[in-house]
Design a protein around this motif. Structure first.
Motif, PDB file in Angstrom:
ATOM      1  N   LYS A  11       0.876  -1.167   0.000  1.00 27.70           N
ATOM      2  CA  LYS A  11       0.000   0.000   0.000  1.00 27.70           C
ATOM      3  C   LYS A  11       0.912   1.215   0.000  1.00 27.70           C
ATOM      4  CE  LYS A  11      -4.184   1.487   2.196  1.00 27.70           C
ATOM      5  NZ  LYS A  11      -4.971   1.531   3.395  1.00 27.70           N
ATOM      6  N   GLY A  12       1.120   1.823  -1.157  1.00 26.96           N
ATOM      7  CA  GLY A  12       2.087   2.900  -1.269  1.00 26.96           C
ATOM      8  C   GLY A  12       3.447   2.343  -1.626  1.00 26.96           C
ATOM      9  N   SER A  13       4.509   3.100  -1.328  1.00 27.32           N
ATOM     10  CA  SER A  13       5.831   2.642  -1.748  1.00 27.32           C
ATOM     11  C   SER A  13       6.387   1.628  -0.757  1.00 27.32           C
ATOM     12  CB  SER A  13       6.773   3.835  -1.888  1.00 27.32           C
ATOM     13  OG  SER A  13       7.049   4.343  -0.628  1.00 27.32           O
ATOM     14  N   VAL A  14       7.245   0.755  -1.275  1.00 32.83           N
ATOM     15  CA  VAL A  14       7.772  -0.345  -0.473  1.00 32.83           C
ATOM     16  C   VAL A  14       8.729   0.185   0.601  1.00 32.83           C
ATOM     17  CG1 VAL A  14       9.268  -2.365  -0.593  1.00 32.83           C
ATOM     18  CG2 VAL A  14       7.473  -2.044  -2.286  1.00 32.83           C
ATOM     19  N   LYS A  15       9.566   1.119   0.206  1.00 37.10           N
ATOM     20  CA  LYS A  15      10.590   1.648   1.131  1.00 37.10           C
ATOM     21  C   LYS A  15       9.931   2.309   2.335  1.00 37.10           C
ATOM     22  CE  LYS A  15      14.786   2.102  -1.399  1.00 37.10           C
ATOM     23  NZ  LYS A  15      14.755   2.464  -2.806  1.00 37.10           N
ATOM     24  N   GLY A  16      10.361   1.909   3.522  1.00 38.92           N
ATOM     25  CA  GLY A  16       9.849   2.536   4.734  1.00 38.92           C
ATOM     26  C   GLY A  16       8.630   1.864   5.316  1.00 38.92           C
ATOM     27  N   ARG A  17       7.886   1.123   4.481  1.00 43.48           N
ATOM     28  CA  ARG A  17       6.666   0.492   4.962  1.00 43.48           C
ATOM     29  C   ARG A  17       6.872  -0.978   5.266  1.00 43.48           C
ATOM     30  NH1 ARG A  17       1.901   3.886   3.034  1.00 43.48           N
ATOM     31  NH2 ARG A  17       3.247   5.399   2.058  1.00 43.48           N
ATOM     32  N   ILE A  18       7.740  -1.593   4.471  1.00 46.44           N
ATOM     33  CA  ILE A  18       7.941  -3.037   4.563  1.00 46.44           C
ATOM     34  C   ILE A  18       9.328  -3.267   5.172  1.00 46.44           C
ATOM     35  CG2 ILE A  18       7.979  -5.174   3.203  1.00 46.44           C
ATOM     36  CD1 ILE A  18       5.338  -3.771   2.847  1.00 46.44           C
ATOM     37  N   ASN A  60       9.833  -9.119  -1.620  1.00 46.91           N
ATOM     38  CA  ASN A  60       8.573  -9.791  -1.904  1.00 46.91           C
ATOM     39  C   ASN A  60       7.429  -8.810  -2.167  1.00 46.91           C
ATOM     40  OD1 ASN A  60       9.683 -11.778   0.739  1.00 46.91           O
ATOM     41  ND2 ASN A  60       9.690 -12.437  -1.402  1.00 46.91           N
ATOM     42  N   PHE A  61       7.747  -7.517  -2.214  1.00 46.37           N
ATOM     43  CA  PHE A  61       6.697  -6.513  -2.424  1.00 46.37           C
ATOM     44  C   PHE A  61       7.049  -5.576  -3.567  1.00 46.37           C
ATOM     45  CE2 PHE A  61       5.683  -7.914   1.803  1.00 46.37           C
ATOM     46  CZ  PHE A  61       4.307  -7.795   1.874  1.00 46.37           C
ATOM     47  N   VAL A  62       6.020  -5.092  -4.262  1.00 43.34           N
ATOM     48  CA  VAL A  62       6.229  -4.042  -5.264  1.00 43.34           C
ATOM     49  C   VAL A  62       5.454  -2.798  -4.843  1.00 43.34           C
ATOM     50  CG1 VAL A  62       6.589  -5.634  -7.172  1.00 43.34           C
ATOM     51  CG2 VAL A  62       4.295  -4.806  -6.683  1.00 43.34           C
ATOM     52  N   ASP A  63       5.884  -1.654  -5.353  1.00 38.84           N
ATOM     53  CA  ASP A  63       5.218  -0.389  -5.027  1.00 38.84           C
ATOM     54  C   ASP A  63       3.761  -0.414  -5.477  1.00 38.84           C
ATOM     55  OD1 ASP A  63       7.554   0.543  -4.058  1.00 38.84           O
ATOM     56  OD2 ASP A  63       8.039   1.826  -5.774  1.00 38.84           O
ATOM     57  N   GLY A  64       2.875   0.075  -4.621  1.00 42.97           N
ATOM     58  CA  GLY A  64       1.466   0.135  -4.971  1.00 42.97           C
ATOM     59  C   GLY A  64       1.143   1.408  -5.734  1.00 42.97           C
ATOM     60  N   ILE A  65      -0.106   1.512  -6.150  1.00 39.81           N
ATOM     61  CA  ILE A  65      -0.569   2.687  -6.893  1.00 39.81           C
ATOM     62  C   ILE A  65      -1.409   3.524  -5.933  1.00 39.81           C
ATOM     63  CG2 ILE A  65      -1.979   3.449  -8.835  1.00 39.81           C
ATOM     64  CD1 ILE A  65      -1.466   0.522  -9.935  1.00 39.81           C
ATOM     65  N   SER A  66      -1.079   4.799  -5.799  1.00 44.90           N
ATOM     66  CA  SER A  66      -1.874   5.601  -4.877  1.00 44.90           C
ATOM     67  C   SER A  66      -3.253   5.825  -5.460  1.00 44.90           C
ATOM     68  CB  SER A  66      -1.182   6.928  -4.577  1.00 44.90           C
ATOM     69  OG  SER A  66      -1.015   7.639  -5.758  1.00 44.90           O
ATOM     70  N   GLY A  67      -4.260   5.692  -4.619  1.00 49.51           N
ATOM     71  CA  GLY A  67      -5.643   5.806  -5.085  1.00 49.51           C
ATOM     72  C   GLY A  67      -6.201   4.503  -5.589  1.00 49.51           C
ATOM     73  N   ALA A  68      -5.424   3.433  -5.521  1.00 48.19           N
ATOM     74  CA  ALA A  68      -5.904   2.153  -6.032  1.00 48.19           C
ATOM     75  C   ALA A  68      -5.486   1.011  -5.110  1.00 48.19           C
ATOM     76  CB  ALA A  68      -5.377   1.913  -7.449  1.00 48.19           C
TER      77      ALA A  68
END
Lengths: 232, 205
Positions: A179-186, A193-201
């Motif tokens: 949910k959002g960018s991978v860096k800092g969240r995961i 194992n994660f790709v950047d999400g799309i904001s608003g989607a």
């Protein structure tokens, strides 16, 4: 004749005429449309393994040539063995192999996932180590243009390249859209194992993550065999 | 009589500049924003809309004496929807890549206010030949704006026209950068705004 009857008659005749004209157009053009869809699927398979870069400047013939030279369809049984087309059973899964110099470089699995508004269809290519993603493409979806519709864009799909479906211990975890960018969240160890999400989607991302996980789980026996180096 | 004074001439050329549906009447803005990132999609969208507008005007004008007044909007929409679906099917059969890029916007021509507007205000009350000219004229007026915006956005946003690089690499090497704003919807708003401004200033005289 009363006005009501006249209106109803007019509407009925008009609908009949328009309806039959559209049926005619749709049946007449079906053949061309199906050919285009087939070609588009081949293009997407080639894109997922990096044989094409997504520009439309490639001719039809070139696509078919690249496809027939490098890609071969196989069927996979539940325990991960490939089955010849003639003997395929009901539960066998389709997959595509990308071979060069007589060696399988990657395998491509069709992904059909639920989206926010409709079905998302695409291809996920995994390298012959059975763990590294080579590419991801989407050829049909009904997501909102500009939001979830971004899943068909190169910037989103590029994020999948070189991500892993295994964690550090080598256990299968699938690939998910953050949910959002991978860096800092995961956490650092899981970022692959994660790709950047799309904001608003975020809903599109959630459904697609679930769809990818389900598909990859079904193909896990086949991936397993690649990891054990049983398929050359 | 001078040709510029004939009714046919006026019907055809007025909507192209003076009472342009997009820059004069500010109609059909939604699609003008959505499909103008690239020139190619803008051109195809223009063709599709001009086709639908010309034939919906012609057909509705041919039927104008028979259409019952109480269901006229339904009749108009049925004709328009039929033409739009037909255009969409043709695009899917012969221009698949572009039709994918246009996605829902071809289908949304049905709701484009230019088309229902012309059917209501013109085709219902005028003979077929002038209605056809009016349809083509309005279609070209819309196309003219769409293509201009498409050129501006693709040129400044990607340095390309029709997908071909037109800004030489030397410019990029010297520090030139594509304008990211032009790729986004606000870029189209600004471009259309400038065109409206230009048009209002010129046609005042």
């Amino acid at each position: 004749m009363s006005n009501y009857i006249k209106s109803i008659l007019f509407a009925a005749v008009l609908s009949m005429v328009c309806g039959s004209l559209l049926t005619l157009a749709s049946t007449g053009l079906k053949e061309y449309q199906l050919k285009n869809i087939e070609l588009d699927k081949h293009k997407n398979i080639l894109k997922s393994v990096g044989l094409m870069d997504g520009e439309d400047s490639v001719s039809k013939e070139r696509v078919e040539q690249l496809y027939s030279e490098n890609i071969r369809q196989v069927w996979i049984s539940v325990d991960g063995k490939s089955v010849p087309e003639q003997r395929k059973g009901q539960n066998d899964l389709p997959a595509y192999l990308f071979s060069q110099q007589g060696k399988v470089q990657a395998y491509i699995i069709p992904v059909h996932s639920r989206g926010l508004w409709g079905k998302i269809s695409g291809y996920l290519a995994i390298k012959n180590d059975g763990a590294t993603i080579s590419g991801f493409t989407v050829y049909s979806h009904q997501e909102t243009p500009g939001l979830g519709g971004e899943i068909e864009k190169k910037w989103f799909q590029k994020n999948f390249e070189d991500k892993k479906i295994l964690d550090d211990q080598g256990t299968f975890v699938s690939i998910a859209i953050a949910k959002g960018s991978v860096k800092g969240r995961i956490p650092e160890s899981r970022q692959k194992n994660f790709v950047d999400g799309i904001s608003g989607a975020s809903m599109t991302g959630k459904f697609l993550s679930a769809g990818l996980k389900q598909t990859l789980t079904e193909y896990e026996p086949f991936s397993e065999r690649f990891r054990k180096n049983e398929i050359k | 009589m001078k040709i510029t004074k004939t009714k046919a001439f006026n019907v055809f050329f007025k909507p192209i500049w003076e009472s342009n549906p997009v820059s004069g009447q500010i109609l059909g803005i939604c699609s003008a924003l959505a499909v103008t990132v690239q020139l190619k999609t803008a051109v195809v969208m223009s063709l599709a809309l001009t086709f639908v507008l010309a034939f919906s005007n012609l057909l509705i004008s041919l039927m104008r004496k028979f259409i019952p007044r109480n269901i006229r909007i339904i009749v108009e929409l049925t004709v328009i929807a039929t033409l739009v679906i037909f255009a969409d099917q043709v695009l899917k059969a012969f221009l698949y890549d572009i039709s994918k890029q246009l996605s829902v916007f071809v289908g949304l021509i049905i709701t484009n206010c230019i088309i229902l507007g012309r059917a209501e205000t013109y085709a219902l009350g005028n003979p077929p030949f002038h209605s056809l000219l009016d349809g083509i004229g309005n279609g070209l007026g819309y196309s003219q704006i769409l293509i201009t915006v498409g050129v501006i956005r693709e040129f400044f946003g990607a340095g390309k026209l029709f997908g071909f690089q037109v800004i030489p690499d030397a410019f990029y090497a010297a520090g030139y950068e594509n304008m990211g704003l032009m790729v986004l919807a606000p870029g189209a708003f600004i471009a259309i705004g400038l065109i409206v401004w230009l048009q209002k200033t010129v046609s005042k005289e």
